[in-house]
Design a protein around this motif. Structure first.
Motif, short mmCIF file in Angstrom:
data_model
loop_
_atom_site.label_atom_id
_atom_site.label_comp_id
_atom_site.label_asym_id
_atom_site.label_seq_id
_atom_site.Cartn_x
_atom_site.Cartn_y
_atom_site.Cartn_z
N THR A 178 0.84 -1.21 0.00
CA THR A 178 0.00 0.00 0.00
C THR A 178 0.88 1.25 0.00
OG1 THR A 178 -1.81 -1.14 1.15
CG2 THR A 178 -1.76 1.27 1.28
N ALA A 181 2.52 1.62 -3.44
CA ALA A 181 1.59 2.14 -4.44
C ALA A 181 1.35 3.64 -4.24
CB ALA A 181 0.26 1.38 -4.38
N ASP A 182 1.25 4.07 -2.99
CA ASP A 182 1.04 5.49 -2.70
C ASP A 182 2.26 6.33 -3.07
OD1 ASP A 182 -1.46 4.92 -1.74
OD2 ASP A 182 -0.88 4.93 0.37
N ALA A 186 0.38 3.69 -8.28
CA ALA A 186 -0.33 2.41 -8.33
C ALA A 186 -0.07 1.64 -9.60
CB ALA A 186 -1.83 2.65 -8.15
N ASP A 187 0.37 2.33 -10.67
CA ASP A 187 0.58 1.67 -11.95
C ASP A 187 2.00 1.12 -12.13
OD1 ASP A 187 -2.03 2.21 -12.71
OD2 ASP A 187 -1.51 4.11 -13.66
N GLY A 209 -0.69 -1.24 -7.31
CA GLY A 209 -2.02 -1.06 -6.77
C GLY A 209 -2.79 -2.36 -6.68
#
Length: 282
Positions: A178, A181-182, A186-187, A209
């Motif tokens: 998490t 991704a942040d 996320a990609d 993500g």
């Protein structure tokens, strides 16, 4: 212990990640012949020896994070006494997010030899199977356990262009993904490698993500190696013609030939050398 050799030494053993069939002939040979075998987990060593149908010939001692500071001087003393000491961890190479560095450094500091019987590595195994670029990478090991420390480290790594390899515990992988991704986006492509070489090996190749959702909604188990693509390489912004001329002149003033100065500037800004040459001489 067996008969002492004329010169003692430390041998680092690469152990199978999970499949005993990956054990090398040298690993088998050293486990049989070493005077002392220091093991991260003596029970795992016993199980490995049984799987390999061999008997460890020397004295077995434990060597793990909780006792390595106390045990290191004892092992160095044995090496100085002429004994061959082998170090084996639960899987992979010693010193790579496993016990080993302290003993290697102490052995070298007293002038005794250190050698290796190489074997599997979770780092390079995960990297190879990830489907992500392998030509340049960096290994970050385990991220800090606290949320603040982890996020701070990830912010420092966000612009890293090389492929990144992490180890993570299953109970923290959801929070780590998490935060990745942040921080990274996320990609960003990644590969989560779980239980490599074991019966339930699993490699999930998805954006960060999606991996974060998978980990937080599920119950990941086993040993996890995470491979994350590096940050996209962005082309340097093209300066105007006057700035390019000034950059070439600055390099010439520093002693570069005009030819080399033009080449340097063209490389820095990902431009064709011919175009920079034309601008400088216009």
């Amino acid at each position: 212990m067996g008969e002492m050799s004329e010169v003692g030494r430390l041998i680092l053993l690469g152990a199978p990640l999970g499949n005993p069939a990956d054990a090398s002939a040298r690993l088998r040979e050293v486990l049989i012949s070493a005077d002392v075998v220091a093991a991260e987990d003596t029970r795992r060593l016993t199980r490995l020896a049984r799987d390999l149908d061999l008997t460890v010939g020397g004295r077995i001692v434990s060597y793990f994070e909780g006792n390595e500071e106390r045990r290191t001087p004892e092992l160095v003393e044995a090496i100085l006494g002429g004994y061959v000491v082998a170090l084996v961890t639960d899987g992979g190479m010693p010193s790579v997010s496993d016990p080993g560095y302290r003993l290697v450094r102490a052995t070298l500091d007293v002038g005794a030899p250190v050698t290796v019987a190489p074997g599997p590595s979770a780092v390079t195994t995960a990297l190879a199977v990830s489907g992500l670029p392998c030509d340049r990478f960096c290994f970050e090991g385990f991220l800090p356990r606290t949320p603040g420390g982890r996020r701070s480290r990830l912010r420092a790594l966000a612009a890293e262009e090389r492929t990144l390899v992490f180890f993570e515990a299953p109970h923290r992988i959801g929070a780590t993904l998490t935060d990745l991704a942040d921080t990274f986006g996320a990609d960003r492509p990644a590969a989560l490698c779980r239980e490599l070489t074991k019966t339930y090996e699993e490699v999930l190749r998805r954006p960060l993500g999606e991996l974060a959702r998978w980990a937080t909604e599920g119950d990941p188990r086993g040993e996890i190696t995470l491979v994350v693509a590096g940050a996209p390489v962005t082309a340097a912004e093209r300066p105007d013609d006057d700035t390019l001329r000034a950059a070439v002149a600055e390099r010439e003033a520093a002693g570069r030939s005009r030819r080399d100065a033009i080449t340097d500037v063209a490389t820095e800004y990902a431009l064709r050398r011919r175009d920079v040459y034309t601008i400088v001489h216009s």
